[in-house]
Structures are given as C-alpha cells and as structure tokens.
Scaffold this motif. Structure first.
Motif, mmCIF file in Angstrom:
data_model
loop_
_atom_site.group_PDB
_atom_site.id
_atom_site.type_symbol
_atom_site.label_atom_id
_atom_site.label_comp_id
_atom_site.label_asym_id
_atom_site.label_seq_id
_atom_site.Cartn_x
_atom_site.Cartn_y
_atom_site.Cartn_z
ATOM 1 N N GLU A 28 0.830 -1.217 0.156
ATOM 2 C CA GLU A 28 -0.017 -0.060 0.169
ATOM 3 C C GLU A 28 0.839 1.423 0.012
ATOM 4 O OE1 GLU A 28 -3.646 -1.885 2.581
ATOM 5 O OE2 GLU A 28 -2.265 -0.887 3.324
ATOM 6 N N VAL A 29 0.220 2.360 -0.547
ATOM 7 C CA VAL A 29 0.937 3.461 -0.492
ATOM 8 C C VAL A 29 0.806 4.273 0.807
ATOM 9 C CG1 VAL A 29 1.311 5.758 -1.945
ATOM 10 C CG2 VAL A 29 0.647 3.574 -3.208
ATOM 11 N N THR A 30 1.585 4.017 1.829
ATOM 12 C CA THR A 30 1.611 4.572 3.016
ATOM 13 C C THR A 30 3.149 5.376 2.950
ATOM 14 O OG1 THR A 30 2.710 2.646 4.051
ATOM 15 C CG2 THR A 30 0.205 2.719 3.817
ATOM 16 N N TRP A 31 2.968 6.330 4.085
ATOM 17 C CA TRP A 31 4.325 6.817 4.468
ATOM 18 C C TRP A 31 5.330 6.123 4.864
ATOM 19 C CZ3 TRP A 31 6.848 10.736 2.789
ATOM 20 C CH2 TRP A 31 8.046 11.423 3.511
ATOM 21 N N THR A 32 5.143 4.914 5.688
ATOM 22 C CA THR A 32 6.027 3.818 6.242
ATOM 23 C C THR A 32 6.667 3.197 4.936
ATOM 24 O OG1 THR A 32 4.510 3.642 8.038
ATOM 25 C CG2 THR A 32 6.096 1.860 7.956
ATOM 26 N N ASN A 33 5.815 2.856 4.207
ATOM 27 C CA ASN A 33 6.497 2.014 3.030
ATOM 28 C C ASN A 33 7.393 2.963 1.983
ATOM 29 O OD1 ASN A 33 5.212 -0.124 3.931
ATOM 30 N ND2 ASN A 33 3.485 -0.250 2.338
ATOM 31 N N ILE A 38 11.420 2.484 0.907
ATOM 32 C CA ILE A 38 11.913 2.691 -0.348
ATOM 33 C C ILE A 38 12.897 4.053 -0.325
ATOM 34 C CG2 ILE A 38 11.429 2.796 -3.058
ATOM 35 C CD1 ILE A 38 8.925 1.601 -2.289
ATOM 36 N N ILE A 39 12.706 4.977 0.083
ATOM 37 C CA ILE A 39 13.466 6.057 0.215
ATOM 38 C C ILE A 39 14.827 5.777 0.751
ATOM 39 C CG2 ILE A 39 13.902 8.525 1.377
ATOM 40 C CD1 ILE A 39 10.670 8.884 0.875
ATOM 41 N N LYS A 40 14.747 5.142 2.093
ATOM 42 C CA LYS A 40 16.138 4.575 2.514
ATOM 43 C C LYS A 40 16.838 3.704 1.633
ATOM 44 C CE LYS A 40 14.334 4.764 7.387
ATOM 45 N NZ LYS A 40 13.882 4.112 8.275
ATOM 46 N N ALA A 41 16.295 2.860 0.792
ATOM 47 C CA ALA A 41 16.980 1.907 0.059
ATOM 48 C C ALA A 41 17.547 2.860 -1.037
ATOM 49 C CB ALA A 41 16.206 1.020 -0.742
ATOM 50 N N LEU A 42 16.734 3.840 -1.882
ATOM 51 C CA LEU A 42 17.361 4.560 -2.677
ATOM 52 C C LEU A 42 18.578 5.500 -2.392
ATOM 53 C CD1 LEU A 42 13.989 5.942 -4.299
ATOM 54 C CD2 LEU A 42 15.440 4.417 -5.427
ATOM 55 N N ARG A 43 18.551 5.955 -1.138
ATOM 56 C CA ARG A 43 19.636 6.794 -0.578
ATOM 57 C C ARG A 43 20.832 6.015 -0.315
ATOM 58 N NH1 ARG A 43 16.453 11.138 3.354
ATOM 59 N NH2 ARG A 43 15.585 12.397 1.337
ATOM 60 N N GLN A 66 0.283 -0.754 -6.685
ATOM 61 C CA GLN A 66 0.901 -0.052 -5.642
ATOM 62 C C GLN A 66 2.348 0.234 -5.658
ATOM 63 O OE1 GLN A 66 -1.824 1.619 -4.022
ATOM 64 N NE2 GLN A 66 -2.797 0.480 -5.423
ATOM 65 N N ALA A 67 2.969 -1.086 -6.146
ATOM 66 C CA ALA A 67 4.414 -0.711 -6.010
ATOM 67 C C ALA A 67 4.764 0.193 -6.881
ATOM 68 C CB ALA A 67 5.307 -2.175 -6.277
ATOM 69 N N SER A 68 4.105 0.266 -8.012
ATOM 70 C CA SER A 68 4.615 1.200 -9.148
ATOM 71 C C SER A 68 4.451 2.868 -8.615
ATOM 72 C CB SER A 68 3.625 1.068 -10.243
ATOM 73 O OG SER A 68 3.978 2.127 -11.337
ATOM 74 N N HIS A 69 3.215 2.932 -7.813
ATOM 75 C CA HIS A 69 3.056 4.351 -7.437
ATOM 76 C C HIS A 69 3.970 4.575 -6.194
ATOM 77 C CE1 HIS A 69 -0.581 4.382 -9.608
ATOM 78 N NE2 HIS A 69 -1.152 3.676 -9.001
ATOM 79 N N LEU A 70 4.235 3.586 -5.416
ATOM 80 C CA LEU A 70 5.188 3.938 -4.256
ATOM 81 C C LEU A 70 6.683 4.310 -4.912
ATOM 82 C CD1 LEU A 70 4.858 0.793 -1.636
ATOM 83 C CD2 LEU A 70 4.919 3.262 -1.304
ATOM 84 N N VAL A 71 7.054 3.582 -5.729
ATOM 85 C CA VAL A 71 8.445 3.727 -6.263
ATOM 86 C C VAL A 71 8.731 4.992 -6.969
ATOM 87 C CG1 VAL A 71 10.163 2.858 -7.972
ATOM 88 C CG2 VAL A 71 9.149 1.302 -6.418
ATOM 89 N N GLN A 104 6.672 7.715 -6.303
ATOM 90 C CA GLN A 104 6.705 8.865 -5.271
ATOM 91 C C GLN A 104 8.040 8.720 -4.439
ATOM 92 O OE1 GLN A 104 2.851 8.682 -3.010
ATOM 93 N NE2 GLN A 104 1.797 8.305 -4.875
ATOM 94 N N ALA A 105 8.224 7.372 -4.044
ATOM 95 C CA ALA A 105 9.844 7.504 -3.215
ATOM 96 C C ALA A 105 10.898 8.174 -4.023
ATOM 97 C CB ALA A 105 10.034 6.228 -2.627
ATOM 98 N N ALA A 106 10.938 7.993 -5.331
ATOM 99 C CA ALA A 106 12.109 8.355 -6.214
ATOM 100 C C ALA A 106 11.942 9.780 -6.055
ATOM 101 C CB ALA A 106 11.970 7.871 -7.509
#
Ligand SMILES: [Zn+2]
Length: 245
Positions: A79-84, A88-93, A114-119, A121-123
């Motif tokens: 799900e597109v949540t702030w925790t998720n 992903i942000i931590k992994a990208l950084r 949902q993974a698509s939206h998450l990635v 947004q996190a990017a």
C-alpha cells in the motif's frame, strides 16, 4: 556502493520475467545493477517466504547483481503509505541508482500497481532534504517502467538477444514457482505461472518485442517523459533499416 540501475519488484521473480535480460545486459556492459523486492512473497500460492528468498539469491547470482534485497512490506498488502515510502527512500539513498526500474502502474495484481506508485513517489521524495532518514538526499535520474500482465506502447525496447539465455536461467532459478517436469506431485494449484506453457509465453513475448526492433529478443519499457535526442540522424543508425516501420 552506488548502483547504475536498480529494479524494484513487488515479488521475487517479477523483475526477472520483465527485465531480467536488460539487467544481465547492463551488468555485462560493466554497470552495477541491483534488484529490491518489496515483499517476501509469503502470500504466494506456491513455495514459502524461505524458499523464495533462496531462489531470489540464486537468481541474483545468475544475473550478476551487485545488490539484491528484500524489504518487509506485507505481501498482498502493498500500500502507498508513508512507512512504505520511507523504506524505499532509505533504499534509494543507500544505493543511489542512476536509473530505477518499476512495474507499470496498470496491472492485474494490486501489489504491482501499488509498487509502481510507491517507487515513483519515493524516487521524488528521496530528493527532498527535509525528508529525514539520516542519509543525504538523492533522486534517481529516471524511473523506467516494465510491464507485467498489461501491455503498453513502449518508449523503447532493450535488445536482449545476447542475454536472453541467462535471463531464462535466472527465471528458472525460481523452481517453486514455475512448471518443473521433475516435480513428483501433480500440479493442481492452478496458478498461471505454474502452467507448463508459461515460460514459453515469456519466450514468445521476448521474441515478439525483439522482432519489432529487428533483433531476436527484446524487452519493452515505458517512460512518462519525452526522451531528449540531440542528433536523430546519428541515433537512428543503420540497424533501424531492419526494424519494422
Ligand atoms: Zn508479482
């Protein structure tokens, strides 16, 4: 270590099926590649989280990945949540990939959408200084989408003629997921990917997309933005003579 290309998948084997050939080809060119899977696949009809982690590791070896990781987002509940997003942000950084591969935003499996939206947004968010994770901000140059069940008109097609065999080896590393002639028990779980002809359909798709660019095997990709080209004459070299107009 900074990566050149990092592919995100909702489940182990999503990435291999859709862009495994491209990842193998990139590694052969000397690029550092990685795959991050959002879930551990515990909801899968076949196999278990433990088995899938083992298969993921052997597929990563076959593809020559520099990094392969599983995040602990719940399978079937991506799900597109702030925790998720923060995961992903931590992994990208941490891995600082120049480009990121993500699932196409329209799909049959809700986790893929949902993974698509998450990635995506996190990017973007990963580049903001005030999103604090204790790491320097970082934004990849481009998010590139790969298809799963639904097709799209590709922005470009990667030539994977030289890496297709290795891709299929990486796919077959998921012994619990795909049809296996050596399996003793009858295959009665009725999963699509467990059917004997599923791997053939992947081969057919790769052949089809390869044919559209005049090579043996190809993988299609989509980017949302227009692609900048300085010299179309140089870019559309002699090999375009053979591609389907
Ligand atoms: Zn999946």
């Amino acid at each position: 270590m900074d990566l050149d290309a990092l592919a995100f998948g909702a489940h182990a084997d999503d990435v291999e099926l859709a862009c495994g050939g491209t990842l193998v080809a990139l590694a052969a060119l000397g690029h550092k590649t990685g795959v991050i899977v959002l879930t551990r696949g515990e909801m899968g009809t076949r196999g278990s989280a433990k088995i899938r982690a083992r298969e993921f590791a052997s597929s990563a070896r076959i593809m020559g990945l520099t990094v392969h990781r599983m995040l602990d987002i719940s399978d079937g509940r991506v799900e597109v949540t702030w925790t998720n997003k923060l995961k992903i942000i931590k992994a990208l950084r941490a891995h600082r990939p120049k480009i990121v591969f993500a699932p196409y935003w329209i799909d049959r499996h809700p986790d893929h959408e949902q993974a698509s939206h998450l990635v995506r947004q996190a990017a973007y968010l990963s580049g903001l200084v005030k999103v604090e994770t204790g790491q320097p901000p970082f934004r990849p140059r481009k998010v590139v989408y790969y298809p799963s069940r639904f097709e799209f008109t590709p922005s470009f097609i990667g030539d994977i003629s030289g890496s297709h065999e290795q891709k299929m080896k990486a796919v077959r590393a998921y012994k619990s997921q795909f049809h296996n002639q050596d399996r003793a028990e009858p295959e009665t779980d009725g999963t699509l990917i467990g059917r004997p002809d599923f791997l053939e359909s992947i081969e057919t798709r790769d052949r089809y997309y390869g044919g559209t660019i005049g090579v043996k095997y190809g993988e299609p990709f989509l980017v949302r933005e227009a692609i900048k080209l300085n010299d179309p004459v140089e870019f559309f070299g002699p090999e375009y003579q053979w591609a389907r107009p």
